[in-house]
Design a protein around this motif. Structure first.
Motif, PDB file in Angstrom:
ATOM      1  N   ALA A   5       1.209  -1.202  -0.026  1.00 45.26           N
ATOM      2  CA  ALA A   5       0.243  -0.033  -0.134  1.00 45.26           C
ATOM      3  C   ALA A   5       1.072   1.539   0.033  1.00 45.26           C
ATOM      4  N   VAL A   6       2.165   1.316   1.167  1.00 51.61           N
ATOM      5  CA  VAL A   6       2.983   2.009   0.291  1.00 51.61           C
ATOM      6  C   VAL A   6       3.353   2.677  -0.612  1.00 51.61           C
ATOM      7  N   LYS A   7       3.728   1.323  -1.192  1.00 51.38           N
ATOM      8  CA  LYS A   7       4.616   1.837  -2.412  1.00 51.38           C
ATOM      9  C   LYS A   7       3.595   2.129  -3.389  1.00 51.38           C
ATOM     10  N   LEU A   8       2.368   2.628  -3.646  1.00 49.45           N
ATOM     11  CA  LEU A   8       0.762   3.190  -3.975  1.00 49.45           C
ATOM     12  C   LEU A   8       1.778   4.466  -4.023  1.00 49.45           C
ATOM     13  N   LEU A   9       1.689   4.746  -2.663  1.00 49.98           N
ATOM     14  CA  LEU A   9       1.881   6.306  -2.739  1.00 49.98           C
ATOM     15  C   LEU A   9       3.163   6.895  -3.281  1.00 49.98           C
ATOM     16  N   VAL A  10       4.228   6.360  -3.724  1.00 51.54           N
ATOM     17  CA  VAL A  10       5.554   6.596  -4.580  1.00 51.54           C
ATOM     18  C   VAL A  10       5.231   7.494  -5.998  1.00 51.54           C
ATOM     19  N   GLY A  11       4.973   9.240  -5.396  1.00 54.80           N
ATOM     20  CA  GLY A  11       4.401   9.748  -6.942  1.00 54.80           C
ATOM     21  C   GLY A  11       3.658  11.047  -6.442  1.00 54.80           C
ATOM     22  N   HIS A  12       3.244  10.360  -4.752  1.00 52.78           N
ATOM     23  CA  HIS A  12       2.017  11.381  -4.860  1.00 52.78           C
ATOM     24  C   HIS A  12       2.436  12.784  -3.947  1.00 52.78           C
ATOM     25  N   PRO A  13       2.100  13.566  -4.010  1.00 52.90           N
ATOM     26  CA  PRO A  13       2.973  14.596  -3.799  1.00 52.90           C
ATOM     27  C   PRO A  13       2.386  14.632  -1.449  1.00 52.90           C
ATOM     28  N   ILE A  14       3.429  15.241  -1.394  1.00 52.16           N
ATOM     29  CA  ILE A  14       3.017  15.575   0.183  1.00 52.16           C
ATOM     30  C   ILE A  14       2.166  15.329   0.919  1.00 52.16           C
ATOM     31  N   LEU A  59       0.146  12.470   3.558  1.00 58.22           N
ATOM     32  CA  LEU A  59       0.247  12.511   5.032  1.00 58.22           C
ATOM     33  C   LEU A  59      -1.522  13.853   5.491  1.00 58.22           C
ATOM     34  N   THR A  60      -2.324  12.960   4.081  1.00 56.72           N
ATOM     35  CA  THR A  60      -3.746  13.565   5.139  1.00 56.72           C
ATOM     36  C   THR A  60      -4.601  12.528   5.868  1.00 56.72           C
ATOM     37  N   LEU A  61      -4.584  12.244   6.416  1.00 57.20           N
ATOM     38  CA  LEU A  61      -5.472  11.792   7.406  1.00 57.20           C
ATOM     39  C   LEU A  61      -7.300  12.243   7.685  1.00 57.20           C
ATOM     40  N   ASP A  62      -8.295  11.931   7.802  1.00 57.61           N
ATOM     41  CA  ASP A  62      -9.847  12.235   7.726  1.00 57.61           C
ATOM     42  C   ASP A  62      -9.785  13.601   6.983  1.00 57.61           C
ATOM     43  N   GLY A  63      -9.541  14.166   5.814  1.00 59.34           N
ATOM     44  CA  GLY A  63      -8.918  15.476   5.568  1.00 59.34           C
ATOM     45  C   GLY A  63      -8.189  16.264   5.822  1.00 59.34           C
ATOM     46  N   LYS A  64      -7.548  16.168   7.345  1.00 60.67           N
ATOM     47  CA  LYS A  64      -6.358  16.893   7.712  1.00 60.67           C
ATOM     48  C   LYS A  64      -5.424  16.174   7.494  1.00 60.67           C
ATOM     49  N   VAL A  65      -3.913  17.495   6.790  1.00 59.05           N
ATOM     50  CA  VAL A  65      -2.621  17.090   7.055  1.00 59.05           C
ATOM     51  C   VAL A  65      -2.164  17.234   8.624  1.00 59.05           C
ATOM     52  N   LEU A  66      -1.649  15.653   8.576  1.00 57.68           N
ATOM     53  CA  LEU A  66      -0.660  15.210   9.950  1.00 57.68           C
ATOM     54  C   LEU A  66       0.651  16.324   9.597  1.00 57.68           C
ATOM     55  N   ALA A  67       1.279  16.676  10.748  1.00 60.51           N
ATOM     56  CA  ALA A  67       2.343  16.586  11.229  1.00 60.51           C
ATOM     57  C   ALA A  67       2.935  15.381  11.768  1.00 60.51           C
ATOM     58  N   LEU A  68       4.211  15.647  11.125  1.00 61.00           N
ATOM     59  CA  LEU A  68       5.184  14.262  11.075  1.00 61.00           C
ATOM     60  C   LEU A  68       5.239  14.013  12.824  1.00 61.00           C
ATOM     61  N   VAL A  69       4.904  14.806  13.986  1.00 54.82           N
ATOM     62  CA  VAL A  69       4.704  13.770  15.405  1.00 54.82           C
ATOM     63  C   VAL A  69       3.916  12.946  15.082  1.00 54.82           C
ATOM     64  N   ASP A  70       2.756  13.968  13.860  1.00 49.77           N
ATOM     65  CA  ASP A  70       1.208  12.734  14.602  1.00 49.77           C
ATOM     66  C   ASP A  70       1.921  11.482  14.075  1.00 49.77           C
ATOM     67  N   VAL A  71       2.288  11.459  12.722  1.00 50.87           N
ATOM     68  CA  VAL A  71       3.182  10.567  11.902  1.00 50.87           C
ATOM     69  C   VAL A  71       3.759   9.434  12.734  1.00 50.87           C
ATOM     70  N   CYS A  72       4.399  10.016  14.035  1.00 47.61           N
ATOM     71  CA  CYS A  72       5.240   9.343  14.221  1.00 47.61           C
ATOM     72  C   CYS A  72       4.241   8.317  15.809  1.00 47.61           C
ATOM     73  N   LYS A  73       3.713   9.171  15.484  1.00 44.96           N
ATOM     74  CA  LYS A  73       2.555   8.377  16.970  1.00 44.96           C
ATOM     75  C   LYS A  73       1.891   7.226  16.281  1.00 44.96           C
ATOM     76  N   LEU A  74       1.795   7.231  15.356  1.00 44.46           N
ATOM     77  CA  LEU A  74       0.806   6.282  14.266  1.00 44.46           C
ATOM     78  C   LEU A  74       1.971   4.856  13.978  1.00 44.46           C
ATOM     79  N   LEU A  75       3.063   4.939  13.799  1.00 45.44           N
ATOM     80  CA  LEU A  75       4.538   4.505  13.518  1.00 45.44           C
ATOM     81  C   LEU A  75       4.920   4.146  15.173  1.00 45.44           C
ATOM     82  N   LEU A  76       5.067   4.292  15.683  1.00 45.03           N
ATOM     83  CA  LEU A  76       5.554   3.982  16.772  1.00 45.03           C
ATOM     84  C   LEU A  76       4.628   2.866  17.798  1.00 45.03           C
ATOM     85  N   THR A  77       3.567   2.472  17.707  1.00 45.28           N
ATOM     86  CA  THR A  77       2.097   1.967  17.560  1.00 45.28           C
ATOM     87  C   THR A  77       2.193   1.057  16.944  1.00 45.28           C
ATOM     88  N   VAL A  78       2.277   1.063  16.244  1.00 44.73           N
ATOM     89  CA  VAL A  78       2.623  -0.665  15.007  1.00 44.73           C
ATOM     90  C   VAL A  78       3.578  -1.428  15.507  1.00 44.73           C
TER      91      VAL A  78
END
Length: 267
Positions: A156-165, A169-188
């Protein structure tokens, strides 16, 4: 006693709050088991024991250019005297062709992975509750399911190559900050640690050489996923670094040094 599903949900929620407040002083596993060391057995980091299973002789996971198929690993192990019966991991092919308008954003992928891993953790808890050892086949299937989930996320992540940042980084219509992406990744990653810790807790000593290579294969997929994510999101490695301490200590004890290196952007 609350189920592991409830515990993991609480851990993920509390962990997100900790990350957003400041660099964390205690890890997500603390919220489940008391502290990071006790989560995998007292003194484990010093003597390579996880729940009284000695990992001293188990090779440290190393980076692989190609991820070994679980079925191939198990085929090589069966008949070697390590198992009494053929162990066949229940592998589900997670790959699914998507149209461009169905491509998931990175946060969507991570949220989906978190939910799937929580389900696996819940099933593992149900299968191991009150037991000191469980059938090796159950553990092989769990590892296979986690690897399949991570493989699906990688696709799924490979399909994102070439898309705008902004889209990535969008979730529910909002562009997440890097720290929010960190939360998601570290939880996984934390849930993966919980699952592997539980696996080592209930694996029979005679089966450790069956389980260890499968965990190595899983870690290789996780490294590929991290590599793809870090390539996709500039600056994420740097943003992640202040929060890695507790997770790193668990990964080192689990002998997943290759994942530690990957989290620091070293592949």
């Amino acid at each position: 006693m609350p189920s592991i599903r409830s515990a993991l949900f609480f851990a993920a929620t509390a962990f997100a709050a900790l990350v957003s407040a400041a660099p964390i002083a205690s890890g997500p596993l603390d919220l489940i088991t008391g502290d990071a060391t006790n989560a995998i057995g007292g003194g484990a980091a010093a003597n390579h024991n996880i729940h009284n299973v000695n990992l001293q002789g188990v090779p440290v996971a190393k980076r692989q250019t190609e991820v070994p198929q679980l079925s191939n690993i198990v085929a090589g192990l069966t008949g070697s005297g390590l198992t009494d019966s053929v162990i066949t991991p229940a592998i589900v092919n997670p790959t699914k062709t998507r149209r461009d308008d169905e491509v998931q954003t990175l946060p969507q992928v991570l949220v989906s992975v978190e939910a799937k891993l929580n389900d696996v953790a819940g099933k593992l808890h149900d299968a191991t509750a009150g037991k000191s050892e469980v059938d090796t086949q159950i553990l092989v299937d769990v590892i296979a399911e986690v690897q399949a989930i991570l493989c699906g996320a990688l696709d799924a992540v490979k399909l994102l190559v070439g898309h705008p940042i902004e889209f990535i980084l969008t979730l529910d219509g909002k562009v997440l900050a890097l720290v929010d992406v960190c939360k998601l990744l570290l939880t996984v990653i934390s849930i993966v640690c919980v699952i592997l810790s539980c696996v080592f807790k209930v694996v029979a000593s005679a089966s450790i050489n069956v389980v260890a290579p499968l965990v190595t294969g899983l870690s290789a997929v996780l490294c590929d996923l991290l590599h793809c994510i870090f390539e996709l999101v500039p600056g994420l490695v740097t943003a992640l670094d202040p929060f890695l301490g507790p997770v790193i200590s668990i990964l080192v004890t689990l002998k997943l040094d290759v994942v530690v290196q990957a989290l620091h952007g070293k592949f």
